[in-house]
Design a protein around this motif. Structure first.
Motif, PDB file in Angstrom:
ATOM      1  N   ASP A   1       3.270   5.911  -2.684  1.00 50.79           N
ATOM      2  CA  ASP A   1       4.437   6.686  -3.096  1.00 50.79           C
ATOM      3  C   ASP A   1       4.443   6.891  -4.603  1.00 50.79           C
ATOM      4  O   ASP A   1       4.731   7.983  -5.083  1.00 50.79           O
ATOM      5  CB  ASP A   1       5.731   5.983  -2.677  1.00 50.79           C
ATOM      6  N   SER A   2       4.118   5.846  -5.346  1.00 55.10           N
ATOM      7  CA  SER A   2       4.081   5.930  -6.800  1.00 55.10           C
ATOM      8  C   SER A   2       3.016   6.935  -7.244  1.00 55.10           C
ATOM      9  O   SER A   2       3.266   7.765  -8.123  1.00 55.10           O
ATOM     10  CB  SER A   2       3.792   4.556  -7.395  1.00 55.10           C
ATOM     11  N   GLN A   3       1.862   6.860  -6.635  1.00 53.54           N
ATOM     12  CA  GLN A   3       0.756   7.782  -6.958  1.00 53.54           C
ATOM     13  C   GLN A   3       1.178   9.221  -6.682  1.00 53.54           C
ATOM     14  O   GLN A   3       0.915  10.119  -7.481  1.00 53.54           O
ATOM     15  CB  GLN A   3      -0.468   7.413  -6.111  1.00 53.54           C
ATOM     16  N   PHE A   4       1.861   9.441  -5.566  1.00 52.22           N
ATOM     17  CA  PHE A   4       2.302  10.787  -5.215  1.00 52.22           C
ATOM     18  C   PHE A   4       3.307  11.312  -6.237  1.00 52.22           C
ATOM     19  O   PHE A   4       3.225  12.469  -6.661  1.00 52.22           O
ATOM     20  CB  PHE A   4       2.917  10.798  -3.811  1.00 52.22           C
ATOM     21  N   ARG A   5       4.254  10.481  -6.648  1.00 54.22           N
ATOM     22  CA  ARG A   5       5.251  10.906  -7.633  1.00 54.22           C
ATOM     23  C   ARG A   5       4.583  11.274  -8.961  1.00 54.22           C
ATOM     24  O   ARG A   5       4.982  12.237  -9.620  1.00 54.22           O
ATOM     25  CB  ARG A   5       6.303   9.819  -7.835  1.00 54.22           C
ATOM     26  N   ILE A   6       3.565  10.513  -9.346  1.00 52.20           N
ATOM     27  CA  ILE A   6       2.832  10.824 -10.576  1.00 52.20           C
ATOM     28  C   ILE A   6       2.109  12.159 -10.435  1.00 52.20           C
ATOM     29  O   ILE A   6       2.124  12.989 -11.354  1.00 52.20           O
ATOM     30  CB  ILE A   6       1.851   9.684 -10.942  1.00 52.20           C
ATOM     31  N   GLN A   7       1.489  12.384  -9.284  1.00 55.59           N
ATOM     32  CA  GLN A   7       0.790  13.649  -9.049  1.00 55.59           C
ATOM     33  C   GLN A   7       1.740  14.835  -9.161  1.00 55.59           C
ATOM     34  O   GLN A   7       1.422  15.853  -9.791  1.00 55.59           O
ATOM     35  CB  GLN A   7       0.135  13.659  -7.667  1.00 55.59           C
ATOM     36  N   VAL A   8       2.910  14.715  -8.548  1.00 56.60           N
ATOM     37  CA  VAL A   8       3.887  15.802  -8.579  1.00 56.60           C
ATOM     38  C   VAL A   8       4.365  16.047 -10.009  1.00 56.60           C
ATOM     39  O   VAL A   8       4.436  17.196 -10.462  1.00 56.60           O
ATOM     40  CB  VAL A   8       5.073  15.499  -7.636  1.00 56.60           C
ATOM     41  N   ALA A   9       4.674  14.978 -10.726  1.00 58.51           N
ATOM     42  CA  ALA A   9       5.142  15.125 -12.108  1.00 58.51           C
ATOM     43  C   ALA A   9       4.068  15.773 -12.978  1.00 58.51           C
ATOM     44  O   ALA A   9       4.366  16.645 -13.805  1.00 58.51           O
ATOM     45  CB  ALA A   9       5.542  13.766 -12.675  1.00 58.51           C
ATOM     46  N   ALA A  10       2.812  15.362 -12.799  1.00 61.09           N
ATOM     47  CA  ALA A  10       1.710  15.947 -13.575  1.00 61.09           C
ATOM     48  C   ALA A  10       1.546  17.430 -13.247  1.00 61.09           C
ATOM     49  O   ALA A  10       1.291  18.251 -14.140  1.00 61.09           O
ATOM     50  CB  ALA A  10       0.412  15.188 -13.307  1.00 61.09           C
TER      51      ALA A  10
ATOM     52  N   ASP B   1       0.833  -1.201   0.000  1.00 66.97           N
ATOM     53  CA  ASP B   1       0.000   0.000   0.000  1.00 66.97           C
ATOM     54  C   ASP B   1       0.870   1.254   0.000  1.00 66.97           C
ATOM     55  O   ASP B   1       0.591   2.215  -0.704  1.00 66.97           O
ATOM     56  CB  ASP B   1      -0.939   0.017   1.210  1.00 66.97           C
ATOM     57  N   ASN B   2       1.947   1.236   0.801  1.00 70.38           N
ATOM     58  CA  ASN B   2       2.835   2.391   0.868  1.00 70.38           C
ATOM     59  C   ASN B   2       3.551   2.622  -0.449  1.00 70.38           C
ATOM     60  O   ASN B   2       3.691   3.760  -0.890  1.00 70.38           O
ATOM     61  CB  ASN B   2       3.858   2.225   1.998  1.00 70.38           C
ATOM     62  N   SER B   3       4.007   1.563  -1.100  1.00 73.34           N
ATOM     63  CA  SER B   3       4.714   1.750  -2.369  1.00 73.34           C
ATOM     64  C   SER B   3       3.758   2.250  -3.451  1.00 73.34           C
ATOM     65  O   SER B   3       4.139   3.073  -4.288  1.00 73.34           O
ATOM     66  CB  SER B   3       5.411   0.463  -2.810  1.00 73.34           C
ATOM     67  N   GLU B   4       2.521   1.781  -3.439  1.00 67.19           N
ATOM     68  CA  GLU B   4       1.525   2.283  -4.387  1.00 67.19           C
ATOM     69  C   GLU B   4       1.222   3.746  -4.113  1.00 67.19           C
ATOM     70  O   GLU B   4       1.091   4.543  -5.040  1.00 67.19           O
ATOM     71  CB  GLU B   4       0.248   1.457  -4.306  1.00 67.19           C
TER      72      GLU B   4
END
Length: 69
Positions: free
Chosen positions: A33-42, A28-31
């Protein structure tokens, strides 16, 4: 007493987490983290184009694609 699966055993106020539950939490944490990185990049993609409306999905998909490379 052996505790297995996703059960927890109360130890006063602190539940004991089983390995299965800990593994799920890590996933859950890795998912997350991945979601957060995508949000920041977007966000940065939107910022680079002056936040013009109508390109949000394009920004998100491009950020997702870059995160998988």
């Amino acid at each position: 007493m052996k505790v297995s699966g996703t059960q927890t055993k109360s130890n006063g106020n602190k539940p004991i987490t089983t390995p299965d539950k800990a593994k799920k939490t890590q996933l859950d944490n890795s998912e997350s983290d991945s979601q957060f990185r995508i949000q920041v990049a977007a966000y940065y993609k939107a910022q680079a184009r002056g936040f013009a409306p109508g390109y949000e999905l394009d920004d998100w998909l491009a950020a997702e694609k870059e995160s998988k490379q």
